[in-house]
Design a protein around this motif. Sequence first.
Motif: not given
Lengths: 345, 326
Positions: B88-89, B168
């Motif tokens: 999720d970064t 993230g």
Amino acid sequence: MLRSCLVISLIALSLSVGMAQECVSNYNSAKCIEIDVIDHGIQNPENYEFYWDFNDGQKGKGGKVEHCYEEPGDYTVKLTLVNKVTGAFYPEEMQLSVNVMPELRISLEIPTQAMEGESFETSFFIEGESPAIKSIEWMIDGQSAPGSTTSLMQIDTPGVHTIRLKVITKNGMNLCKEGTVEILEKAGFKYATRFLKDGIHDVGGLLFSGNSAHNGGDTVLLQSVFFMPNDMSLTAEASAILKANIEVLRQLKALNILLGSYTHTSGFYYVNREVALKRSKLIKEYMIEHGINAERIKIADPEVYGSLVNTCIYSKDCDYSDASLNLRTDFKLIEEGMFHWVQKE
Amino acid sequence: MNKLTIAIVSLAAFFLIRPVAAQKIPSKFEHVEALVTFGPEASPLWGDDDHVQVFFFIVPTFFTKPVYIRVFDPETVGLDDEASGEWDTKTRFSVFGGLATYTEPDARKIDPVGNFKSGQLLATREFYNEEQYDQSWYSFGPFNPLEGEEVPELGGNVFKVIIEGTSGNDGNLYHFFLSTDSKTNMAVEGSNAFTYEYSFRLPLSAKVITHLYPFADSKVESITQYNFDLDLEGEILLYTVAKNRHKAAGSVNTKWAQSNHQLVAEEKNTTLDLQIVKTRDSRNDMVMYVVNQYGEALPFFSVPVGGPPKYKYKVNVTYKKTGTSY
């Protein structure tokens, strides 16, 4: 077992080595080296180990190691540092270039005795696999003397003199050898060779001095020609000597000669001078007839060459032997263009 | 001559007379696995203190063709990145040039504070979990070298790349290449790259030695090295022309460690070598910076200026009987 010697040089910029190179006459047992790390700068040396690769299949360990090589050759010694705690190793921390030379022995050939003021030859040779030579230095009693693989020397002072040779090879070996020569005094005619007395000259490697020259390993000599008293002709013996001298001159194409006929010290000087000049001209003509170019022959004038008499400058000091010596003509080797007083012809 | 000029004038001499070919960043000299930037929500346990990395690129003055700043694996997904839960970064890469890019003092600090984004923004892109960039190159540019900031003391025009974890908690691992081509890696002769705070991954294997190369100019009397999150997985050694692997302090998990080292005259205007020796196989990310006695950060050069230092051993070599004296 092959006996070898070592020359160490450095190729690592990071290295500083203290090493003395002694001048020796023979390398006979220096196949072993000792390497001592005197400053490693490591903060915790107990954590580290020094490993050496001597480049001949052998390894060493420690800050101070010894190693002996079996065969001559060039070797690159490498140091690897190993951290005993972390296991990290650092290859090629430094490098040494080692050159193992075969056995060498230098010998000097010098006469045991020579006459004062007369030239003599010295030479040397190297036993073993001859190395490439960087420089050759001859010395007489600590003073530099000319010469290369041979040297033509002349010493004017009677007594024992030291001849020293130093040969430096391209791989950094210093070979030295010393010897002595006894110079004998010429009793009775101290100034006998003033005309011939000269320094040693070098023309393209041809060394010459007075009436002798060293050419390609051989020393050649122009012999004196003697006349009979009150006689202006060449004896059979004189002719034979002249022919020999002509042959020498044919070999020494780079050199000319100066004829010096000596004069009697008794009687009328100018008469004696004319006699001397006539004898010189007679010899010159003989040599020209036998193929020597006239341009190569100069005649010394006794009037300006005060040396054209022997010890017995005053007739009262002259015995028969001295007088005989004044009946001769000497042949002095000169280089074209050398400054000499000559008879105007 | 201003203060900055004095500080780096001797450094400039190296660049002006010794062109080097910079290629991959981190370079082959460093043995660094990859550069690392984590998302802002990542714990410091992962080894990134501020989630920002700043790198400068020098294009030598004599080089006039267009250049590309290429990034390998810029996204955060798949191989070579560090997952923390879902991918999720997002990571933003921004290229700066023009006035103040380098000369702005905030740009040369270790922390991303103040006006560190100085200069003119030339290009920017945010990468997320885009699989098409996994194990692939992305090229920023072309840039005219004159779009960088002209810094005569460094012998060239300077570009700055700021890498920020913007959201993230995963780790983005990447490399750079300063290239003359957009599709392949073609080195810019004489170029170099440097950073003031290095956030990186150590080699995976034990005993592989990482080398970081700060340059100590003539005014540096002492240095203090700081390192974050080494996790005591090895040791840090200072190696210079005058110091043969002096021990430096190493940090524990999520902590900073520091040690001070006095320099001698011989070490001025030379590259230092901070060696990190791992003692076990592991994935470990850490941060490192070095300051001088005034607290000013020293640049870590990707290609060591003047070459890696070499300690000068002193050794006696003696013959065991060389021959017979004459």
